[in-house]
Write a protein that holds these residues in place. Structure first.
Motif, PDB file in Angstrom:
ATOM      1  N   GLU A 228      31.165  65.140  33.307  1.00  0.00           N
ATOM      2  CA  GLU A 228      32.459  64.952  34.291  1.00  0.00           C
ATOM      3  C   GLU A 228      32.482  66.718  34.312  1.00  0.00           C
ATOM      4  N   TYR A 229      32.740  67.845  33.712  1.00  0.00           N
ATOM      5  CA  TYR A 229      32.516  69.132  33.752  1.00  0.00           C
ATOM      6  C   TYR A 229      31.610  69.335  34.719  1.00  0.00           C
ATOM      7  N   LYS A 230      30.600  69.581  33.936  1.00  0.00           N
ATOM      8  CA  LYS A 230      28.826  69.612  35.096  1.00  0.00           C
ATOM      9  C   LYS A 230      29.511  69.755  36.604  1.00  0.00           C
ATOM     10  N   ASP A 231      29.977  68.072  37.136  1.00  0.00           N
ATOM     11  CA  ASP A 231      30.077  67.330  38.448  1.00  0.00           C
ATOM     12  C   ASP A 231      31.070  68.069  38.762  1.00  0.00           C
ATOM     13  N   ALA A 232      32.050  68.632  37.954  1.00  0.00           N
ATOM     14  CA  ALA A 232      33.391  69.478  38.557  1.00  0.00           C
ATOM     15  C   ALA A 232      33.664  71.236  39.542  1.00  0.00           C
TER      16      ALA A 232
END
Ligand code: ADP
Ligand code: ASP
Ligand code: MG
Length: 407
Positions: free
Chosen positions: A28-32
């Motif tokens: 989720e963080y990587k995608d953000a």
């Protein structure tokens, strides 16, 4: 783009299902669009299982071999988490503490991080990788693997956040944040939205396992903002940061309990200069942390000393106490590990007299005997018998108005 350092504790990576959930959270963080470094602990209770295994072969294994053994727990979880992330098609690499550049002193079992050589981490981040780092371990200048003491993955995460100037250091665990007391002991404990470094440091040092004390100390020194939160939901957790005195409205903000206590006493010690030095220097030479110390009133040129150490250090501390007692002509040594330390913590104590007296009254009304007392500006601790400790914590939580806090 910001850099986030996160740490997931043992319960958050206890089984393959939980590891998959952690992988999703990282993604989720990587995608953000963030850069992510994730520190992980060993799976579930596997560090305890490794200690148990060692004890079946040797009652007092060397600290060096213990570190060799215990550091394997984290190596299992980093590789499995990296595999779970690979399975979702994301670039990732797992690194042991030494590979991540975590340099420590040589104090096996309770090593301190001296510095973090960040080249490898920076290189992997520049390559777009998610980095998974083994918590709780580092390498000494003698090229030996070291561990940082129980709960040490918290400190690994804070040290990485400080070294790389991360925007935040998130500590994911099995509770929603820092509570007014251990929610497993006090069902009415409430989550705090903010707590100061100083109060958190006291709570952690006094037994609130949710953060390793050294991690809080490191965060305060380097001004790293901590966010303690649950890996089981997306709720906001507790922010640990510098808090102005003006913002503090609670006299007591937490009640803690530490069962990892042994009380050691030396009787009839000659009353002359240098005795305390001889005893506590001998303990310090063996790297044993001493907590409370009481020297009784002098009578006929003799007095008694009592002090507390962690239960892991009991055997060595009693051995040293016996040697020193012989050397200085004390009458004898006794120890008791059926004790616990109950503490109240709050920055508001500084300006509110009567807080300690109120604590003593609560214990008196429960008919609990106080064996030792110690205070600082923002805490009062009492050693009591182990079996009464949880009852004391619940009663103190009520007496200081913490049951009424909004959840
Ligand atoms: P992790 O494996 O994630 O490092 P720990 O077991 O080390 O988790 O720490 C989390 C536990 O700390 C909680 O489950 C809780 O029982 C305990 N704890 C003790 N005191 C507190 C407190 N004041 N606030 C929150 N949790 C606490
Ligand atoms: N696995 C180590 C322990 O159980 C380190 C940690 O969990 O932080 O203490
Ligand atoms: Mg922990």
């Amino acid at each position: 783009m910001s850099l986030i350092v996160q740490k997931f504790g043992g319960s958050s990576v206890a089984n393959p299902e939980r590891i998959k959930k952690v992988a999703e959270r990282i993604i989720e963080y990587k995608d953000a669009g963030h850069q992510v470094i994730t520190v992980v602990s060993a799976m579930g209770d596997s560090t305890d299982d490794l200690i148990e295994l060692a004890n079946q072969l040797n009652a007092r294994p060397s600290a060096r071999e213990m570190d060799m053994l215990l550091s394997t727990g984290e190596q299992v979880s980093i590789s499995l988490l990296a595999m779970a992330i690979q399975a979702k098609g994301y670039p990732v690499i797992s690194l042991t503490g030494p590979q991540a550049g975590i340099r420590t002193n040589s104090s096996h079992g309770k090593a301190k991080i001296l510095n973090v050589q960040t080249d490898r981490l920076e290189q992997e981040l520049a390559n777009g990788k998610i980095i998974i780092v083994a918590g709780f371990q580092g390498i000494s200048d003698k090229n030996e693997i070291t561990t940082l003491g129980r709960g040490g993955s918290d400190t690994t995460a804070v040290a990485l956040a400080a070294a790389l100037n991360a925007n935040v250091c998130e500590i994911y665990t099995d509770v929603d944040g820092v509570y007014t007391s251990d929610p497993r002991i006090v069902p009415k404990a409430a989550k705090l939205s903010v707590i100061s470094y100083d109060e958190m440091l006291e709570l952690a040092s006094l037994g609130a396992a949710v953060l390793q004390p050294r991690a809080v100390e490191f965060a305060k020194l380097n001004n790293v903002k901590l966010h303690v939160r649950s890996s089981f939901n997306h709720n906001e957790g507790t922010i640990v940061r510098e808090v102005e005195d003006m913002e503090k409205d609670m006299v007591v903000s937490g009640v803690a309990c530490d069962h990892n206590v042994t009380k050691i006493a030396l009787f009839d010690v000659p009353d002359k200069p240098g005795i305390a030095y001889q005893l506590f220097d001998a303990l310090a030479q063996e790297n044993i942390n001493v907590d409370m110390i009481i020297q009784s009133h002098e009578r006929e040129n003799r007095n008694d000393f009592s002090f507390t150490v962690g239960r892991d250090d009991k055997a060595r501390a009693v051995e040293i106490a016996n040697q020193v007692a012989d050397a200085i002509g004390a009458r004898g040594v006794a120890y008791d590990d059926t004790v616990a330390k109950v503490s109240i913590v709050g920055a508001g104590m500084k300006t509110n007299p009567g807080v300690a007296a109120k604590m003593f009254e609560v214990l008196y009304r429960l008919n609990i005997n106080i064996q030792m007392i110690s205070t600082s500006e923002i805490k009062v601790s009492c050693v009591v018998d182990d079996e009464s400790a949880d009852r004391a914590v619940v009663a103190l939580h009520t007496a200081f108005g913490l049951d009424q806090l909004e959840q």
